[in-house]
Every structure is written in C-alpha cells, then in structure tokens.
Design a protein around this motif. Structure first.
Motif, short mmCIF file in Angstrom:
data_model
loop_
_atom_site.label_atom_id
_atom_site.label_comp_id
_atom_site.label_asym_id
_atom_site.label_seq_id
_atom_site.Cartn_x
_atom_site.Cartn_y
_atom_site.Cartn_z
N TYR A 181 104.49 14.71 -41.52
CA TYR A 181 104.20 14.86 -40.11
C TYR A 181 104.19 16.45 -39.88
N LYS A 182 103.23 16.71 -39.24
CA LYS A 182 102.89 18.41 -38.63
C LYS A 182 102.57 18.16 -37.28
N LYS A 211 93.13 21.44 -37.29
CA LYS A 211 94.22 22.24 -38.22
C LYS A 211 95.05 21.31 -38.77
N GLY A 212 94.95 20.10 -38.76
CA GLY A 212 95.93 19.42 -39.43
C GLY A 212 97.12 18.82 -38.64
N THR A 213 97.43 19.03 -37.45
CA THR A 213 98.23 18.39 -36.51
C THR A 213 98.04 16.78 -36.63
N ASN A 214 99.05 16.09 -36.81
CA ASN A 214 98.85 14.59 -36.84
C ASN A 214 100.03 13.81 -35.96
N LEU A 215 100.71 14.71 -35.45
CA LEU A 215 101.78 13.84 -34.48
C LEU A 215 102.11 14.81 -33.10
N VAL A 216 101.80 14.22 -31.87
CA VAL A 216 102.21 15.01 -30.67
C VAL A 216 103.23 14.45 -30.22
N ARG A 217 104.41 15.27 -29.60
CA ARG A 217 105.56 14.94 -29.01
C ARG A 217 105.43 15.36 -27.48
N LEU A 218 105.99 14.07 -26.72
CA LEU A 218 105.83 14.30 -25.17
C LEU A 218 107.18 14.01 -24.66
N LYS A 219 107.74 14.89 -23.70
CA LYS A 219 108.94 14.56 -23.03
C LYS A 219 108.60 13.67 -21.94
N LEU A 220 109.63 12.82 -21.29
CA LEU A 220 109.41 11.94 -20.31
C LEU A 220 110.73 12.02 -19.53
N VAL A 224 108.64 23.91 -44.61
CA VAL A 224 107.92 22.88 -45.02
C VAL A 224 108.54 22.50 -46.56
N GLU A 225 108.66 23.61 -47.34
CA GLU A 225 109.08 23.34 -48.79
C GLU A 225 110.67 22.63 -48.88
N THR A 226 111.43 23.34 -47.76
CA THR A 226 112.88 22.78 -47.69
C THR A 226 112.72 21.13 -47.23
N ILE A 227 111.87 20.92 -46.33
CA ILE A 227 111.93 19.74 -45.88
C ILE A 227 111.31 18.62 -46.93
N LYS A 228 110.33 19.02 -47.76
CA LYS A 228 109.65 18.20 -48.90
C LYS A 228 110.83 18.05 -49.89
N ASN A 229 111.70 19.05 -49.95
CA ASN A 229 112.75 19.00 -51.22
C ASN A 229 113.95 18.10 -50.79
N ILE A 230 113.94 17.45 -49.51
CA ILE A 230 115.10 16.62 -49.27
C ILE A 230 114.94 15.21 -49.92
N PRO A 231 116.06 14.74 -50.82
CA PRO A 231 116.12 13.78 -51.64
C PRO A 231 115.59 12.47 -51.06
N GLU A 232 114.93 11.56 -52.15
CA GLU A 232 114.34 10.37 -51.69
C GLU A 232 113.21 10.44 -50.96
N ASN A 233 112.57 11.62 -50.65
CA ASN A 233 111.25 11.79 -49.78
C ASN A 233 111.85 11.58 -48.49
N ARG A 234 113.34 11.77 -48.02
CA ARG A 234 113.60 11.60 -46.47
C ARG A 234 112.86 12.56 -45.73
N GLY A 235 112.63 13.74 -46.21
CA GLY A 235 112.13 14.74 -45.05
C GLY A 235 110.72 14.27 -44.81
N ILE A 236 110.28 13.86 -43.72
CA ILE A 236 109.21 13.36 -43.30
C ILE A 236 108.36 14.46 -42.46
#
Length: 371
Positions: free
Chosen positions: A31-32, A66-75, A312-324
């Motif tokens: 997710y970006k 540009k690659g954004t694939n997730l949008v967060r909205l507060k309620l 991004v590199e740090t997240i992708k290096n979280i074990p077991e692909n847990r960094g999403i």
C-alpha cells in the motif's frame, strides 16, 4: 462435458484469484496510501494542484497516476465544523472506488479530532451509561458500514479509533492514568465495533485495524490486549520523528519485534516529513526547526524523498512480509486562500505536504511510482 467442467473450474479460480489480488494482506499488495480527509473542505476553494511541470491536475486522478492505491478518510460522528461527516465520506468513497483504489475508513468515534491526548465521545453519547455506549458504538458502526456497502463502497480496511494509545470514548474506554485497569471496558467497546463490521461484511473482505501513535510503545499496548482475543487483522502505526525515537535502526527493530510478537500485518498509517522549514502563511507549523528532523534527511525536497525511500525499505524488510505499506498524512493540506476563518487560521502543515509552495508536485511522488 469434462472439458466444460474444467473450463468452468478454471474460470472460478481465475475470478477468485482476481478478487484476492485486491485484498488487504495479500503478499503482492504494497500500500502506497494517502489520507485525503481535507479534500471535502479544500475542494470548495478550487485549490490549483499542479504536476512537477506546473500543469494543473485533478488531485485524485493525479495521485492515482503516480501509484497511490489506498485512500484513508476520517469519519466524525457529528462534526463540529461540518466537515468529515458520513455524507462527505460516502461521496468521496465513491470517487475512490471509481478509480479502482482501495479505501481505508478511520472511525474517530468523536465529533472532532481524536488522538492520545483527546478522546472525547460524540456529544450524543456523553450522558449515556457504559451499557448504552456499548450499544451505541455497535449500532452506529453497523449503520455506517451498511450505508457504505449499500452504495458499493465497502472499505478494504476499517480502523477502530484513531491513535488509541490511551483508549477511546473517555472515560468509558479510557486506559490511561487512573484508568489503567480499564482495559476490559476498552476491549469490550472495540469488540462491539468489530462485531458490527463483521455482521455487515458477510464475505469477510474487510480487514480490521487498531491504531497506535508510537512505534516504540505499541508493544506494551498490544500486550495489554492479548488476553482479550480481539478479532483484528492489522496494526496501524504513526511515525512522526519529531515526537518519537530517531534512531533509525531502533525504529526498524521495534517494527520487526511487533511483527514477530503479534503476527499481524503492519501498516504505517500516518507518516510525513518536511521538504522545507519555511512557511507559506501566518500559521505556526508543526515542524519549524532543524532539531525536529532526522540528521540523516535534510528538510528539503531531496531529503523528503530520501526519507521515504528509507521508510519503504524498512517496511518491506519487516519479517514474513508483514509490512504492507504506508499512508502519507495530509499531503494536500497546503496553504490557500479561503474564507476569513480558514485564511486566518491557515495551515500548520504546508511544509510537510507533497506539493511545494507553488503547489507543484514534489520528487517524493517518485517513491509512490517506483514501489
């Protein structure tokens, strides 16, 4: 007939695979994201966002390109300022889904900002008993999710509370200070909200997130919740270096420890970094001095980009692909000419946006495109 059955089986598998590819937690999904909650207000003022060459763009189309694939909205339940209510969310959710982007719904369970220092219940709930609030969070959550499902904008991720380090719906679900033995009530309220989501989401497509504001302190929080066996899927974290640890190796270590300890996916759901220490209005910015930044990354357009490459590199290096993935908070909250109140208050965030003071897209968009 056998050939026909094989063909039908293949089609079913292909359809199933296509559906799964868009599901949160799939190993192929990174997710970006962006929190674009300010758009319901900013669009009223025709803010002229531009690409890097100075050409005017429609914001949502541009960030998607540009690659954004997730949008967060507060309620907010009954918004104090008229923004970020359910009708705003429903309208913008339709636009998100029409662009084939995933949607993260952030329930604040408040009429205004909720964070570790402020978790004020909606005014409509403040004179209730705990039993009544438990019923209210269930019925309110269920109604919101039902309305979103009815218009085909069921979120891929639902966040139960915002930065709930200290609990939420104070004092009903407060777990801070003299309420440090109140974890059972907090867990019960969260469980009712989750139950409401699960009952509407009969195909079990929605992933439930609990959100903590601190990388280094989240382990304590989720340890406290372990005995309640809450039915949630992922850990959401904020990381703003000015408020947290700045040892980058320690940040990575804490993220890895969270993943290994709780075996949950991790989404860095609020992140940002300045591209300058200057300002573009009369409002004091959240970051205005060099000692609020990381020594590894200068507060420049290039430094902002380098910071996100590291993240991004740090997240992708979280074990077991847990960094999403990650979600940039308020990349669009630029200084602008609005009504008297808005212009007087200005924005405290324009130097942390993804658009410069000429409203041109910054190089950090390359990180969205390249990952």
């Amino acid at each position: 007939m056998k050939a026909l059955r094989l063909l039908l089986l293949w089609l079913c598998v292909a359809c199933s695979s296509s559906d799964d590819a868009n599901t949160t937690g799939n190993s192929n999904t990174f997710y970006k994201g962006m929190d674009l909650s300010f758009q319901s207000e900013l669009e009223d003022y025709n803010v002229d966002y531009k690409d890097a060459d100075g050409n005017s763009v429609e914001l949502l189309d541009f960030v998607r390109s540009k690659g954004t694939n997730l949008v967060r909205l507060k309620l907010w339940h009954t918004p104090q300022d008229g923004e970020n209510g359910l009708e705003d969310v429903k309208a913008y959710a339709q636009r998100i889904k029409s662009r084939n982007m995933d949607f993260l719904l952030n329930f604040h369970y408040s009429d205004y900002w909720a964070d570790p220092g402020t978790q004020t219940p909606p005014v409509a709930w403040q004179n209730m008993s705990f039993t009544q609030v438990r019923a209210a969070i269930y019925s309110y959550t269920k109604d919101v999710v039902t309305q979103l499902k009815a218009q085909n904008t069921l979120p891929e991720i639902i966040q139960i509370g915002n930065e709930t380090d200290s609990g939420f719906l104070w004092d009903f679900g407060r777990v801070w200070g003299s309420f440090n033995n109140n974890w059972g009530n907090y867990a019960e309220l969260v469980s009712e909200a989750i139950r409401a989501v699960r009952e509407v989401d009969t195909q079990n497509r929605v992933k439930i997130m609990l959100h903590h504001s601190s990388v280094e302190n989240a382990i304590f929080f989720f340890n406290e919740l372990e005995s309640f066996n809450l039915d949630f899927d992922m850990i959401g974290l904020s990381y703003y270096p000015q408020f947290q640890i700045r040892d980058l190796d320690l940040v990575a270590s804490k993220l890895n420890e969270l993943a290994n300890t709780f075996e949950k996916d991790i989404l860095m759901v609020e992140v940002a970094y300045p591209f300058t220490l200057q300002w573009n209005d009369n409002q004091t910015n959240y970051i205005g001095s060099l000692d609020q930044t990381l020594i590894e990354f200068s507060p420049t357009p290039e430094g902002q980009k380098a910071y996100f490459e590291w993240l991004v590199e740090t997240i992708k290096n979280i074990p077991e692909n847990r960094g999403i993935g990650f979600c940039y908070w308020a990349p669009d909250w630029v200084a602008f000419d609005g009504n008297e109140v808005t212009s007087t208050q200005g924005t405290s965030w324009e130097n942390q946006c993804l658009f410069d003071f000429d409203l041109k897209a910054l190089p950090t968009f390359d990180v969205f495109e390249d990952n």
